[in-house]
Write a protein that holds these residues in place. Structure first.
Motif, PDB file in Angstrom:
ATOM      1  N   GLY A 362      19.753 -13.771  40.599  1.00 37.10           N
ATOM      2  CA  GLY A 362      18.815 -13.507  41.672  1.00 37.10           C
ATOM      3  C   GLY A 362      19.245 -14.047  43.017  1.00 37.10           C
ATOM      4  N   GLU A 363      20.513 -14.431  43.133  1.00 33.30           N
ATOM      5  CA  GLU A 363      21.028 -14.943  44.415  1.00 33.30           C
ATOM      6  C   GLU A 363      21.186 -13.817  45.423  1.00 33.30           C
ATOM      7  OE1 GLU A 363      23.687 -18.624  42.544  1.00 33.30           O
ATOM      8  OE2 GLU A 363      24.633 -16.722  43.075  1.00 33.30           O
ATOM      9  N   ILE A 364      21.457 -12.621  44.941  1.00 33.42           N
ATOM     10  CA  ILE A 364      21.518 -11.421  45.767  1.00 33.42           C
ATOM     11  C   ILE A 364      20.784 -10.308  45.046  1.00 33.42           C
ATOM     12  CG2 ILE A 364      23.731 -12.043  46.835  1.00 33.42           C
ATOM     13  CD1 ILE A 364      25.089 -10.024  44.951  1.00 33.42           C
ATOM     14  N   THR A 365      20.479  -9.244  45.772  1.00 30.52           N
ATOM     15  CA  THR A 365      19.842  -8.069  45.179  1.00 30.52           C
ATOM     16  C   THR A 365      20.693  -6.841  45.456  1.00 30.52           C
ATOM     17  OG1 THR A 365      18.575  -7.443  47.140  1.00 30.52           O
ATOM     18  CG2 THR A 365      17.587  -9.097  45.684  1.00 30.52           C
ATOM     19  N   VAL A 366      20.417  -5.788  44.716  1.00 25.94           N
ATOM     20  CA  VAL A 366      21.078  -4.512  44.998  1.00 25.94           C
ATOM     21  C   VAL A 366      20.731  -4.066  46.414  1.00 25.94           C
ATOM     22  CG1 VAL A 366      21.265  -2.086  44.324  1.00 25.94           C
ATOM     23  CG2 VAL A 366      21.128  -3.866  42.570  1.00 25.94           C
ATOM     24  N   GLY A 367      19.510  -4.412  46.848  1.00 25.40           N
ATOM     25  CA  GLY A 367      19.128  -4.080  48.220  1.00 25.40           C
ATOM     26  C   GLY A 367      20.029  -4.728  49.254  1.00 25.40           C
ATOM     27  N   ASP A 368      20.494  -5.959  48.978  1.00 27.90           N
ATOM     28  CA  ASP A 368      21.429  -6.614  49.897  1.00 27.90           C
ATOM     29  C   ASP A 368      22.734  -5.824  49.989  1.00 27.90           C
ATOM     30  OD1 ASP A 368      19.692  -8.783  50.404  1.00 27.90           O
ATOM     31  OD2 ASP A 368      20.412  -9.851  48.628  1.00 27.90           O
ATOM     32  N   ILE A 369      23.209  -5.357  48.838  1.00 27.54           N
ATOM     33  CA  ILE A 369      24.427  -4.543  48.814  1.00 27.54           C
ATOM     34  C   ILE A 369      24.205  -3.240  49.576  1.00 27.54           C
ATOM     35  CG2 ILE A 369      25.991  -3.250  47.307  1.00 27.54           C
ATOM     36  CD1 ILE A 369      25.572  -5.447  45.197  1.00 27.54           C
ATOM     37  N   ASP A 370      23.053  -2.611  49.348  1.00 22.27           N
ATOM     38  CA  ASP A 370      22.740  -1.365  50.041  1.00 22.27           C
ATOM     39  C   ASP A 370      22.715  -1.551  51.552  1.00 22.27           C
ATOM     40  OD1 ASP A 370      22.532  -0.160  47.579  1.00 22.27           O
ATOM     41  OD2 ASP A 370      20.338   0.019  47.605  1.00 22.27           O
ATOM     42  N   THR A 371      22.134  -2.654  51.993  1.00 15.58           N
ATOM     43  CA  THR A 371      22.050  -2.912  53.435  1.00 15.58           C
ATOM     44  C   THR A 371      23.442  -3.023  54.046  1.00 15.58           C
ATOM     45  OG1 THR A 371      19.910  -4.007  53.268  1.00 15.58           O
ATOM     46  CG2 THR A 371      21.250  -4.538  55.187  1.00 15.58           C
ATOM     47  N   ALA A 372      24.328  -3.777  53.386  1.00 14.43           N
ATOM     48  CA  ALA A 372      25.687  -3.942  53.896  1.00 14.43           C
ATOM     49  C   ALA A 372      26.405  -2.593  53.971  1.00 14.43           C
ATOM     50  CB  ALA A 372      26.459  -4.911  53.009  1.00 14.43           C
ATOM     51  N   LEU A 373      26.265  -1.782  52.924  1.00 13.70           N
ATOM     52  CA  LEU A 373      26.919  -0.481  52.928  1.00 13.70           C
ATOM     53  C   LEU A 373      26.294   0.455  53.953  1.00 13.70           C
ATOM     54  CD1 LEU A 373      27.403   0.125  49.103  1.00 13.70           C
ATOM     55  CD2 LEU A 373      29.151  -0.498  50.776  1.00 13.70           C
ATOM     56  N   GLU A 374      24.991   0.405  54.095  1.00 14.55           N
ATOM     57  CA  GLU A 374      24.321   1.275  55.066  1.00 14.55           C
ATOM     58  C   GLU A 374      24.833   1.018  56.476  1.00 14.55           C
ATOM     59  OE1 GLU A 374      19.895   1.694  57.028  1.00 14.55           O
ATOM     60  OE2 GLU A 374      20.000   1.266  54.866  1.00 14.55           O
ATOM     61  N   ARG A 375      25.007  -0.240  56.816  1.00 17.83           N
ATOM     62  CA  ARG A 375      25.493  -0.555  58.162  1.00 17.83           C
ATOM     63  C   ARG A 375      26.883   0.024  58.401  1.00 17.83           C
ATOM     64  NH1 ARG A 375      23.619  -6.802  57.387  1.00 17.83           N
ATOM     65  NH2 ARG A 375      21.499  -6.651  58.232  1.00 17.83           N
ATOM     66  N   ARG A 376      27.770  -0.146  57.418  1.00 17.70           N
ATOM     67  CA  ARG A 376      29.140   0.357  57.616  1.00 17.70           C
ATOM     68  C   ARG A 376      29.205   1.871  57.518  1.00 17.70           C
ATOM     69  NH1 ARG A 376      33.604   1.263  54.338  1.00 17.70           N
ATOM     70  NH2 ARG A 376      32.693   0.190  52.527  1.00 17.70           N
ATOM     71  N   PHE A 377      28.557   2.446  56.518  1.00 13.70           N
ATOM     72  CA  PHE A 377      28.591   3.904  56.385  1.00 13.70           C
ATOM     73  C   PHE A 377      27.989   4.582  57.617  1.00 13.70           C
ATOM     74  CE2 PHE A 377      28.516   3.750  51.435  1.00 13.70           C
ATOM     75  CZ  PHE A 377      29.899   3.634  51.422  1.00 13.70           C
ATOM     76  N   THR A 378      26.961   3.979  58.197  1.00 11.41           N
ATOM     77  CA  THR A 378      26.372   4.560  59.410  1.00 11.41           C
ATOM     78  C   THR A 378      27.416   4.673  60.508  1.00 11.41           C
ATOM     79  OG1 THR A 378      24.139   3.750  58.905  1.00 11.41           O
ATOM     80  CG2 THR A 378      24.632   4.249  61.213  1.00 11.41           C
TER      81      THR A 378
END
Length: 858
Positions: A362-378
């Motif tokens: 629970g140190e990170i969530t899939v949502g954290d991964i999604d956020t990082a990818l969303e910023r770069r993919f954008t």
């Protein structure tokens, strides 16, 4: 975003046997597909949405469409695919470019239409660029050494590009149009090489004149740095390339850079070191930021919530992504949750075997991964990375060379002249003098240049492998031929470090005989300078660890100090790279003391051409009417010889200005710093070096203006510690400035400083008008004491002989550089101090060169 409570049960990740994420040297585009891609239509690649993005009327609208596409893509990805896309890939043959063995990319996922995402370094040109020869792969593929593949980062078979003059030269132009030309060359060649991300501009400041990477940056002033970065960023991104502003932040030394603990108060950070980042992101709309190796105020730059979230995203509204400097990350969970988005160059802290346990705990969530990818993919969608094929096209090296030559001449700074320059193109004999142990008179100079080694062999991340180089002797001879004087004698004299022996055009002789050659020549060109490179500052240390300087820090600003291998850290291997003494200053003094045989005194026919990383400490004997003409050309890059020849023979009229201060030897900032300021002192407990930016707002010209040492009080408008001030630069013509004036436009709520400029000489030329503000005394009550002035505007005006023009420079109180404001730690905001703000207009930062235009009260 998925919360920790909503996270799924543990997902077992099955990696395909051929996945590059774990196996170097093999194609990895099959990795995510083998993990089981869901059925989907590629809605993010539909003709409709691609056309909608292309038709977007402004940056915000374009990014909004790109963001929708990014979210659609992420929704179609499996968790293993997401993990793979978080990091760079190990070295491999690129599937789309099989001729390239690359190590600066994220492997693509063909089933999702994600292309191989390719990244290049290059503050001074397209450097390490994800493509060395396939034969390099064949040579290392079976090597059991896990580091064998690292050759893919630095091998000299790297794809060639134009080796431009240094960023310091660009700053010296004091002309955003030159930064635009500089960026245009890089962006064009990046598209030729099918690259996507430009790891630049570098906007760290020349706090230390001996910083090894100063040549990659724009000098000691945050406003000048920010202005150049904005121009470069805009043109790069206009070409569909993502600009990555670096190194975020307070990354002003190479010594112990991976562990150094920087302590910088918030006001100093905001007003100096963060300011060019703020300008590049707000005004230039840079799509990416690179976090640095160092720690800032106790937190790693790549996991500082204050810097990555509070400042970058909440204060500035940054919507791009943050990439790590190579191997800069220190942890797994904290980097992801505090604002990091992309690990380079390989999956280390964000490898699946580290991400999965962090998810489980629970140190990170899939949502954290999604956020990082969303910023770069954008940003990738916005730049068109998904919408153009990965196809390489030939580089027009001739066009790049022409522009490199133009940039270099625009950045050349004439420090003093004494009537020497320009030399007549009708000279009968020229002698070029330099040191045999150094590159300046022998080769074209770039960062990390080493005697006898080709350009690009230094090993730093900004090294560029050029198609060709022009040596100083070639440039001088070619220019004379082109001016109809091919019969002129041009000899190369190289002197040893003891100043006892020399060679003349390769023939061994004595130093006395070499001086006799100079005495009989019509023109004498002496070349010297200060080469540096990523990985080491211009300093040596007692013992290992970079804890104690072996000599004064100021030694590294001397023309005599050099290291044989500028890219090897003396902190780690001091016996491999000791400091050397070239006795260059003594050589120049001997040349100047020689009795001329041509009827013209040596001081009237000798030019000292400097090629420098940043500012140097000047020996008093070289400055003044008895000294040579002095021309600073920084690191000229591949067109070195042509750039120098163009200026010394008058083909171009120099108009550059100093982006750094040149002190007198013994009077500079580095002569007065403490170990706490550099290289740092061991911290209690960890033992890591801690550096205190205790000079606060007083760096560069501000330190000299503030008379911090007690030795620099101006005398008749001249600072006795300064040989050549920030903003200084002469011309082959002369300019007269009229009365400076200040006005206010009620509609735009901006101020305008203006002055009439007249070219009173006989040649066309250009002058740079500079505007500074002195804040009221109340500004120093907010926090740190304010320096006497700060640069807030400049403009270059080009005039024919006898012509005049009125230069108007706007000062917007609401601008991103906060010209009238200071940072209040109490208010946690910018505030405009009450009182009278004095506006100065002139041609350099020296009090003698400035006139009061008026004042503004708030």
């Amino acid at each position: 975003m998925m919360t920790k409570a909503d996270r799924p049960a543990r997902i077992r990740i099955v990696l395909a046997a051929g996945a590059l994420a774990l196996s170097p040297g093999l194609a990895s585009s099959s990795y995510a597909e083998d993990a089981g891609s869901p059925k989907h239509t590629l809605s993010w690649m539909s003709a409709r949405i691609v056309a909608e993005q292309a038709a977007a009327v402004d940056d915000a609208a374009k990014e909004a469409v790109a963001n929708r596409r990014a979210k659609q893509l992420i929704a179609a990805m499996t968790l293993p695919q997401k993990m793979q896309q978080l990091t760079g890939s190990k070295a491999e043959i690129l599937p789309e470019l099989p001729q390239c063995y690359g190590a600066r990319h994220v492997s693509g996922i063909a089933s999702l239409a994600i292309p191989t995402f390719r990244i290049t370094n290059g503050p001074v040109g397209v450097g390490q660029n994800d493509c060395v020869a396939r034969s390099v792969y064949e040579a290392v593929k079976d090597n059991p050494n896990p580091y064998a593949s690292y050759v893919a980062y630095t091998h000299p078979t790297s794809a060639k590009a134009t080796a431009l003059p240094s960023a310091m030269a660009v700053a010296a132009s004091f002309d955003p149009a030159v930064a635009t030309t500089f960026g245009e060359v890089i962006a064009t060649e990046m598209n030729n090489l099918a690259l996507h991300v430009f790891e630049a501009p570098g906007v760290n400041l020349a706090r230390l004149p001996i910083l090894g990477r100063n040549f990659e940056y724009f000098g000691e002033d945050p406003y000048l740095t920010g202005t150049m970065a904005v121009a470069e960023t805009k043109v790069v991104q206009d070409h569909g390339i993502i600009a990555m502003v670096k190194h975020y932040v307070a990354n002003e030394q190479e010594t112990n850079r991976q562990t150094i603990q920087e302590s910088v108060d918030q006001q100093t950070l905001r007003e100096l070191y963060l300011l060019p980042f703020e300008m590049a992101l707000k005004d230039g709309k840079a799509g990416a930021v690179m976090c640095a190796y160092n720690y800032v105020n106790g937190a790693s730059s790549c996991e500082s919530e204050h810097l990555l979230t509070d400042v970058l995203r909440e204060d500035w509204g940054f919507t791009g992504y943050v990439q790590s400097d190579f191997f800069a990350m220190k942890s797994t969970a904290s980097t992801l949750t505090t604002g990091m988005d992309h690990e380079m160059p390989t999956p280390l802290h964000w490898a699946p075997d580290k991400l999965q346990p962090a998810l489980d705990k629970g140190e990170i969530t899939v949502g954290d991964i999604d956020t990082a990818l969303e910023r770069r993919f954008t940003q990738m969608f916005k730049a068109g990375v998904f919408d153009r094929p990965l196809v390489q096209t030939p580089i027009d090296f001739a066009a790049g060379g022409r522009k490199a030559r133009e940039v270099g001449t625009e950045g050349a700074v004439l420090l003093q002249n004494n009537g020497v320059l320009p030399f007549s193109p009708d000279v009968r004999s020229v002698v070029l003098i330099g040191k045999a142990t150094q590159v300046y008179a022998q080769q074209a100079v770039a960062g990390g240049s080493m005697t006898g080694k080709p350009m690009g062999a230094g090993g730093g991340s900004s090294d560029v492998v050029p198609e060709y180089t022009v040596t100083p002797i070639q440039g001088l001879r070619q220019t004379l031929r082109e001016r109809g004087n091919g019969q002129a004698s041009v000899k190369l004299v190289l002197v040893d470090d003891t100043n006892t022996s020399a060679t003349v055009d390769g023939t061994q002789t004595t130093f006395a005989a070499a001086l006799d050659e100079a005495a009989g020549a019509d023109a004498v060109v002496v070349m010297a300078g200060t080469v540096s490179e990523e990985g080491a500052d211009r300093a040596t240390f007692d013992g290992l660890g970079g804890q104690k300087l072996a000599a004064s820090a100021a030694a590294g600003t001397s023309l005599d100090w050099y290291a044989e291998k500028p890219n090897i850290m003396a902190t780690n291997r001091p016996n491999d790279n000791p400091a050397m003494d070239s006795r260059t200053v003594a050589m120049i003094e001997a040349v100047m003391a020689t009795t001329s045989k041509t009827g013209m005194a040596m001081a009237r026919k000798t030019a000292l051409v400097l090629k420098d990383n940043a500012g140097v400490a000047m020996t008093p004997s070289l400055v003044g009417t008895d000294g040579p003409a002095i021309l600073e050309v920084w690191f000229p890059g591949q067109e070195d010889g042509n750039i120098v020849a163009d200026v010394v023979f008058g083909r171009t009229n120099p108009s550059g200005k100093l982006p750094v201060t040149f002190p007198y030897a013994g009077k500079g900032f580095l002569d007065h710093i403490t170990p706490e300021q550099f290289p740092g002192v061991a911290a209690t407990g960890s033992g890591d070096q801690t550096v205190e930016y205790s000079e606060k707002l007083n760096i560069g010209y501000r330190w000299y203006d503030a008379n911090v040492s007690g030795e620099c009080a101006p005398v008749k408008g001249v600072n006795p510690c300064v040989a050549f001030p920030f903003g200084h630069g002469l011309s082959y013509t002369t300019f007269k400035l009229g009365k400076a004036r200040l006005s206010f436009d009620k509609a735009s709520k901006t101020y305008s400083a203006s002055v009439k400029v007249t070219n009173t000489g006989k040649r066309p030329g250009a002058e740079v008008i500079q505007v500074y503000i002195s804040l009221p005394e109340s500004a120093s009550e907010v926090g740190a004491r304010q320096p006497p002035k700060r640069l807030v505007g400049f403009d270059k005006v080009r005039l024919e002989s006898g012509r005049s023009a009125t230069v108007e420079i706007s000062i917007d109180p609401a601008a991103s550089n906060h010209p009238f404001s200071v940072w209040s730690e109490t208010a946690q905001n910018w505030i405009t101090p009450a009182g009278s703000h004095t506006i100065w207009v002139g041609r350099s930062s020296s009090p003698r060169d400035l006139a009061k235009a008026g004042s503004v009260s708030f």
